[in-house]
Design a protein around this motif. Structure first.
Motif, short mmCIF file in Angstrom:
data_model
loop_
_atom_site.label_atom_id
_atom_site.label_comp_id
_atom_site.label_asym_id
_atom_site.label_seq_id
_atom_site.Cartn_x
_atom_site.Cartn_y
_atom_site.Cartn_z
N PRO A 7 0.82 -1.21 0.00
CA PRO A 7 0.00 0.00 0.00
C PRO A 7 0.86 1.26 0.00
CG PRO A 7 0.13 -0.89 2.21
CD PRO A 7 0.84 -1.87 1.32
N LEU A 8 0.21 2.39 -0.22
CA LEU A 8 0.81 3.71 -0.07
C LEU A 8 0.64 4.15 1.37
CD1 LEU A 8 1.83 6.54 -1.17
CD2 LEU A 8 -0.60 7.06 -1.55
N CYS A 9 1.72 4.65 1.97
CA CYS A 9 1.65 5.26 3.30
C CYS A 9 1.69 6.77 3.11
CB CYS A 9 2.82 4.80 4.17
SG CYS A 9 2.82 5.54 5.83
N SER A 10 0.58 7.44 3.43
CA SER A 10 0.47 8.89 3.25
C SER A 10 0.63 9.56 4.61
CB SER A 10 -0.87 9.26 2.63
OG SER A 10 -0.97 10.65 2.44
N ILE A 11 1.68 10.40 4.73
CA ILE A 11 2.04 11.02 6.01
C ILE A 11 1.88 12.53 5.91
CG2 ILE A 11 3.89 11.35 7.68
CD1 ILE A 11 5.13 8.72 6.59
N ASP A 12 1.02 13.09 6.74
CA ASP A 12 0.86 14.54 6.84
C ASP A 12 1.65 15.00 8.06
OD1 ASP A 12 -0.03 17.18 7.44
OD2 ASP A 12 -1.88 16.83 6.32
N VAL A 13 2.79 15.65 7.81
CA VAL A 13 3.67 16.02 8.93
C VAL A 13 3.13 17.23 9.70
CG1 VAL A 13 5.71 15.01 7.88
CG2 VAL A 13 5.18 17.41 7.45
N GLY A 14 2.22 17.98 9.08
CA GLY A 14 1.59 19.08 9.79
C GLY A 14 0.56 18.60 10.79
N GLU A 15 -0.25 17.66 10.36
CA GLU A 15 -1.29 17.10 11.23
C GLU A 15 -0.77 15.96 12.09
OE1 GLU A 15 -4.33 18.33 11.53
OE2 GLU A 15 -3.89 19.89 10.03
N ARG A 16 0.44 15.49 11.80
CA ARG A 16 1.04 14.34 12.50
C ARG A 16 0.14 13.10 12.39
NH1 ARG A 16 4.90 16.50 16.30
NH2 ARG A 16 5.65 18.40 15.31
N THR A 17 -0.27 12.83 11.14
CA THR A 17 -1.12 11.67 10.89
C THR A 17 -0.49 10.81 9.79
OG1 THR A 17 -2.45 12.86 9.23
CG2 THR A 17 -3.23 12.89 11.53
N ALA A 18 -0.87 9.55 9.78
CA ALA A 18 -0.43 8.63 8.73
C ALA A 18 -1.58 7.71 8.37
CB ALA A 18 0.78 7.82 9.18
N GLU A 19 -1.83 7.59 7.07
CA GLU A 19 -2.91 6.73 6.59
C GLU A 19 -2.37 5.76 5.55
OE1 GLU A 19 -5.97 9.25 5.09
OE2 GLU A 19 -6.50 10.07 7.07
N THR A 20 -2.94 4.58 5.51
CA THR A 20 -2.56 3.56 4.55
C THR A 20 -3.64 3.44 3.49
OG1 THR A 20 -1.31 2.33 6.20
CG2 THR A 20 -1.97 1.12 4.25
N GLU A 21 -3.22 3.40 2.24
CA GLU A 21 -4.17 3.40 1.12
C GLU A 21 -3.76 2.32 0.12
OE1 GLU A 21 -5.48 6.48 -2.46
OE2 GLU A 21 -4.61 7.26 -0.60
N THR A 22 -4.70 1.49 -0.26
CA THR A 22 -4.44 0.47 -1.28
C THR A 22 -4.38 1.11 -2.66
OG1 THR A 22 -5.55 -1.22 0.04
CG2 THR A 22 -5.27 -1.67 -2.31
N ILE A 23 -3.33 0.83 -3.41
CA ILE A 23 -3.18 1.44 -4.74
C ILE A 23 -2.82 0.35 -5.77
CG2 ILE A 23 -2.60 3.76 -3.95
CD1 ILE A 23 0.38 3.02 -4.40
N ASP A 24 -3.39 -0.83 -5.62
CA ASP A 24 -3.05 -1.96 -6.48
C ASP A 24 -3.25 -1.64 -7.96
OD1 ASP A 24 -2.37 -3.38 -4.25
OD2 ASP A 24 -4.20 -4.60 -4.21
N ASP A 25 -4.32 -0.90 -8.29
CA ASP A 25 -4.58 -0.59 -9.70
C ASP A 25 -3.48 0.29 -10.29
OD1 ASP A 25 -5.38 1.43 -7.97
OD2 ASP A 25 -6.90 2.21 -9.34
N VAL A 26 -2.95 1.19 -9.48
CA VAL A 26 -1.85 2.04 -9.94
C VAL A 26 -0.58 1.21 -10.10
CG1 VAL A 26 -0.44 4.08 -9.44
CG2 VAL A 26 -2.87 4.05 -8.81
#
Length: 561
Positions: A7-26
């Motif tokens: 998956p893609l790990c998307s990290i917002d350093v301003g909000e101090r959050t991290a989300e995981t997103e499936t991107i298999d089609d990409v």
């Protein structure tokens, strides 16, 4: 098609959050590395994003070949909007990071937002942690790596780090990994600096399985057994030849050869080399750990491009002076090519060629934006008028070596490159020296027959940057072998490479880039006709823009919406 997984790990350093997103089609369509980073950047970064703004995003990605044990695979890619060129740009680095990155289980990591405090981001297969590190402000790359190892037990092969140059938004600041390897060109270190991210670490044991065909072992064995001058002298093995054929920029591009080449040649580098150096899993071992016994100075390099920028182009003919420039750039986090050329521009303006002490002082001043260094930190394109020198850049990027005034096909490749004046985008120069078989060589003069070859080389290099494969695999990874490794038809791979190049161009078109940016500060015979032929080969408009009919996929809304 063999592609990276996870998956893609998307990290917002301003909000101090991290989300995981499936991107298999990409992933299924875009392989990994540069193609993956370019697709994500194109679709997720606003077309009008400020390179130093919170809305810019930075993507780190490996490719399927980082799941092999083959030589030439110890690399990974970084993609974002460049503070130097103002366009979408990918850079890649060698060393030992890529396998630790794959251990996190992610196919790509996205960094967005901006922190209000200086932070280190720790990415593992268990999640993401943020560490506030105000005490590391202005720390050098080695100092930051030492802190991470002492506090977290992670060696430099687990890290991406910026030095003072990145923190101070020097437009050609690099991101360093394995302490002395660089995501060098384009200033992506300043992107991290603008986000107030001092370092990112990667660690884990969750590598996804990607099956690589057995031909990888044939390539690995051949790399180990090959007799090649790069194993002794790295890229500097070409220096004397380039000088002989007048393709070595000297004295801020006023000359094409350097009378002091013997003092900084590949032979001098080899004399200072004290052990073998390599990247992860690579038996080719072309890196250059060097040491001057008298002074105790140790560094890795210089490579040929640094030899040009801080050597011949700056009037320096002493290898130890050159080694010190290289070391300072690594410590402060600076691209040696842009830094050296910018210093050379200043030397030209002050008639100070050959002044090593001044050069080393300028490097420090640039990294900290002190005094004249604050001006030079902007790069040649933005300051050449102030210095009273010619603008030796393309799309804002300073020139690497292999001069296009002599090697005219490389000249065209400098102009068409979406990245700017970088020799590795198409890597045309070997075909004009020639350093390849005679059947594949071109006469260095003129552009006859060259535009289609520039297109082909740009496309296949986009695939190598996506796989991710070192460009120096060219003698070992043939068309047939790359088909086998990636489980794809060669023509289909070229088409995908062309799509990557078109995505970069399309993004940059939205930022105002067109034919006027595909220009050179010197004349090449038949250049305008060659540019027309290049555009026609790609199916682009005569003004250097990509037709919307070629393009599929959306984009994030403009930043001011």
């Amino acid at each position: 098609m063999n592609h990276v997984r996870g998956p893609l790990c998307s990290i917002d350093v301003g909000e101090r959050t991290a989300e995981t997103e499936t991107i298999d089609d990409v992933l299924e369509s875009y392989l990994g590395g540069r193609a993956l980073g370019t697709k994500l950047a194109h679709d997720r970064i606003p077309f009008d994003a400020d390179p130093l703004g919170a809305e810019n995003r930075l993507y780190f990605a490996t490719g399927p070949m980082q799941h092999s044990t083959m030589s030439f695979t110890g690399r990974m890619s970084a993609t974002g909007v460049s503070p130097l060129t103002d366009g979408l740009l990918s850079s890649n680095a060698g060393g030992f990071l890529s396998r630790n990155f794959t251990g996190t289980g992610y196919s790509a990591v996205e960094i967005t937002g901006a922190s209000d405090e200086l932070v280190i981001v720790h990415v593992t297969d268990d999640g993401v942690e943020f560490e506030t590190v105000p005490e590391l402000a202005e720390a050098t790359v080695p100092e930051t790596c030492e802190y991470i190892e002492d506090e977290h037990g992670l060696g430099s092969e687990h890290t991406t780090v910026i030095g003072p140059a990145g923190e101070n938004h020097v437009r050609f600041a690099s991101i360093m990994t394995s302490e002395e390897r660089a995501f060098g060109r384009g200033g992506l270190g300043a992107v991290l600096g603008a986000k107030n991210v001092k370092a990112i670490t990667f660690d884990g044991d969750s590598t996804n399985e990607v099956e690589i065909p057995p031909v990888q072992m044939e390539i690995h064995g051949e790399a180990a057994q090959a007799e090649h001058p790069m194993k002794d002298q790295g890229t500097t093995s070409v220096a004397e030849y380039a000088n002989m054929v007048e393709a070595l920029p000297s004295y801020y591009f006023s000359d094409l050869s350097f009378e002091g080449i013997d003092g900084i040649s590949g032979d001098r580098v080899e004399e200072k080399k004290y052990k073998k150096g390599t990247c992860s899993s690579c038996a080719f071992a072309c890196k250059l750990p060097t040491r001057d016994e008298e002074s105790g100075l140790e560094t890795e390099g210089p490579e040929y491009e640094t030899l040009m920028a801080f050597g011949s182009n700056s009037g320096i003919d002493d290898i130890v002076d050159l080694m010190k420039s290289n070391k300072l750039c690594d410590e402060y986090g600076l691209d040696t090519i842009s830094a050296g050329d910018t210093v050379a521009a200043y030397l030209a303006s002050e008639d100070e060629f050959g002044n090593a002490d001044l050069i080393h002082d300028l490097v420090e001043k640039i990294a900290h934006r002190e005094g004249v260094g604050d001006t030079l930190a902007e790069g040649v394109d933005r300051i050449h008028d102030e210095l009273g020198v010619e603008n030796w850049s393309v799309k804002g990027m300073e020139f690497s070596a292999h001069d296009g005034r002599t090697l005219n096909g490389q000249g065209l490749a400098f102009a068409t490159s979406n990245r700017g004046a970088d020799h590795m985008y198409a890597e045309f120069y070997p075909y004009e020296y020639p350093l390849v078989d005679a059947d594949d060589a071109f006469d260095k003069a003129g552009l006859e027959g060259k535009p289609p070859k520039v297109v082909e080389l740009e496309n296949i290099n986009a695939i190598k940057d996506s796989a991710v494969l070192c460009k120096f695999s060219r003698d070992f990874v043939t068309e047939e072998r790359i088909e086998t490794l990636l489980d794809a038809d060669y023509d289909d791979l070229l088409s995908l490479g062309g799509e990557v190049v078109a995505m970069e161009r399309h993004f940059n078109n939205q930022r105002g880039f067109d034919r006027g940016d595909d220009s050179l500060p010197y004349e090449v015979p038949g250049f305008e006709q060659g540019l027309d032929e290049y555009y026609a080969e790609r199916g682009w408009n005569d003004d250097g823009t990509v037709p919307e009919s070629q393009f599929e996929g959306g984009n994030a809304a403009p930043a001011d919406d």
